[in-house]
Design an enzyme around this catalytic site. Structure first.
Site, PDB file in Angstrom:
ATOM      1  N   SER A 140       0.758  -1.159  -0.216  1.00 49.93           N
ATOM      2  CA  SER A 140       0.105   0.176  -0.022  1.00 49.93           C
ATOM      3  C   SER A 140       0.958   1.349   0.128  1.00 49.93           C
ATOM      4  O   SER A 140       2.015   1.015   0.357  1.00 49.93           O
ATOM      5  CB  SER A 140      -0.961   0.100   1.177  1.00 49.93           C
ATOM      6  N   TYR A 153      -2.199   0.626  10.514  1.00 47.77           N
ATOM      7  CA  TYR A 153      -2.252  -0.055   9.233  1.00 47.77           C
ATOM      8  C   TYR A 153      -0.776   0.444   8.660  1.00 47.77           C
ATOM      9  O   TYR A 153      -0.214  -0.624   8.039  1.00 47.77           O
ATOM     10  CB  TYR A 153      -3.276   0.754   8.271  1.00 47.77           C
TER      11      TYR A 153
HETATM   12  C1  8X3 Z   1      -4.852   1.771   0.933  1.00 45.99           C
HETATM   13  C2  8X3 Z   1      -4.078   3.174   0.782  1.00 45.99           C
HETATM   14  O1  8X3 Z   1      -4.417   5.441   1.488  1.00 45.99           O
HETATM   15  O2  8X3 Z   1      -5.886   3.858   2.747  1.00 45.99           O
HETATM   16  O3  8X3 Z   1      -3.869   0.764   1.223  1.00 45.99           O
HETATM   17  O4  8X3 Z   1      -3.490   3.964   3.127  1.00 45.99           O
HETATM   18  S1  8X3 Z   1      -4.552   4.250   2.101  1.00 45.99           S
END
Ligand code: 8X3
Length: 256
Positions: A140, A153
């Protein structure tokens, strides 16, 4: 398994929806026998039926990618694997670091990092034995930058990125390449919905006013293109965003 009639065998994690499902369709169209894995068998069967209707070759296996023994059981009967697309992952929550739940961080780490580790470890012998294996890790833009509310994340996806870089170094003398695809804003059915725990308004706001976020099919194109390059050609890292997203926060939004 009809792998002799194909370009090879591709194992895909997180293949029940979104980028994983679209990549499965794309790899099958490129002549791979695709082995679709995810927790939701009914969804996998729908993807496999679409592939079969298009004349492709697919099989489905229910799999929780954080369950290492289950991965070993899946791989044990296989005699060929040319491509691993380690795609299972995702975000849960959009909380500050101070306000985050450790359980959410653990879940994201388990899926994005350990799931990638387990799939890689389980399939590496077959990938090397193929003589020209490809590992594609779905990371990502959050693997490369951090942003408020994205701490857990970003930590997990930075981990996926570190796995890609480390593996490439460790496997430098093996017939295998390691590709990392790092998408930015992609509108799929589930990514934002999972992040916001089913809150459809918050999920929709992510894409508000953006004319054309990337689609799962766009990312699948990047996966298929990378996989179908000649074996000596390695895409180390491909960062892809919609044109409207010049940077994480610099998003062109138009409201009536
Ligand atoms: C998705 C991109 O901008 O939501 O993996 O981190 S973001």
């Amino acid at each position: 398994m009809s792998d002799e009639a194909t370009n090879g065998v591709a194992v895909i994690t997180g293949a029940s929806s979104g980028i994983g499902a679209a990549s499965a369709v794309g790899l099958a169209a490129a002549g791979y026998h695709v082995i679709l894995t995810a927790r939701r068998l009914d969804r996998l069967e729908r993807v496999a039926a679409r592939i079969a209707a298009d004349g492709g070759s697919a099989e489905v296996h229910a799999l929780d990618v954080t369950d290492r023994p289950a991965l070993d059981a899946l791989v044990a009967p296989l005699h060929r694997c040319d491509v691993l697309l380690a795609n299972a992952g995702g975000a849960i929550g959009a909380d500050t670091v101070a306000g985050s739940s450790a359980a959410d961080w653990q879940t994201m780490y388990d899926v994005n990092v350990l799931g990638t580790l387990y799939a890689t470890q389980a399939l590496l012998p077959l990938l090397i034995a193929s003589g020209a294996g490809t590992i594609v890790l779905m990371s990502s833009t959050a693997a490369l930058i951090s942003y408020e509310g994205g701490g857990g994340y970003a930590v997990a996806k930075h981990g996926t990125h570190a796995i890609a870089e480390t593996l490439r170094l460790e496997l430098y003398d093996q017939p295998i390449r390691v590709v990392e695809i790092a998408p930015g804003m992609v509108r799929t059915d589930e990514f934002a919905l999972n992040r916001y725990r089913g809150d459809t308004a918050k999920a929709a706001a992510v894409y508000a006013g953006v004319a054309e976020p990337l689609t799962a099919g766009d990312v699948a194109d990047a996966v298929v293109w990378s996989v179908t390059r000649p074996a000596h050609f390695n895409v180390d890292l491909m960062v892809i965003r919609p044109r409207a997203q010049a940077a994480q926060y610099k998003v062109h939004r138009v409201f009536d």
